[in-house]
Design an enzyme around this catalytic site. Sequence first.
Site, PDB file in Angstrom:
ATOM      1  N   CYS A  29       0.840  -1.202   0.000  1.00  0.00           N
ATOM      2  CA  CYS A  29       0.000   0.000   0.000  1.00  0.00           C
ATOM      3  C   CYS A  29       0.879   1.258   0.000  1.00  0.00           C
ATOM      4  O   CYS A  29       1.537   1.556   0.995  1.00  0.00           O
ATOM      5  CB  CYS A  29      -0.912  -0.047   1.235  1.00  0.00           C
ATOM      6  N   CYS A  32       0.135   3.847   2.660  1.00  0.00           N
ATOM      7  CA  CYS A  32       0.548   3.311   3.968  1.00  0.00           C
ATOM      8  C   CYS A  32       2.034   3.566   4.205  1.00  0.00           C
ATOM      9  O   CYS A  32       2.450   3.939   5.305  1.00  0.00           O
ATOM     10  CB  CYS A  32       0.292   1.807   4.045  1.00  0.00           C
TER      11      CYS A  32
END
Length: 104
Positions: A29, A32
């Site tokens: 991600c 993230c």
Amino acid sequence: MAIQFTDQTAREAIESGKPVVIDFWATWCGPCMKLGPVVEELAEKYGDKAIIGKLNIDEHDEVSTEQRVRNIPTILFFKDGEMKQRSVGYVGLSDLEAILLPLL
């Protein structure tokens, strides 16, 4: 330094009643990965007043399922064993501080 939570240690932290911040993330991600250093900075500033850490949803998925984490990054804020606030997507340090400080 932010704690690397497992499902078990995340539950223990939540049950402690202390303010807890959990960043739900995954290595694949992009947002993230960008949020990671922000969470680390939050942990450096407030780690003595709150339990702050990260939980990799690919390795530990029970707490994310229980808390209905559907998108990542998601940061959940707990106090007294209850989820008090949810932040979804990339946010800056000041946004996280604005949520955390009233819980301290």
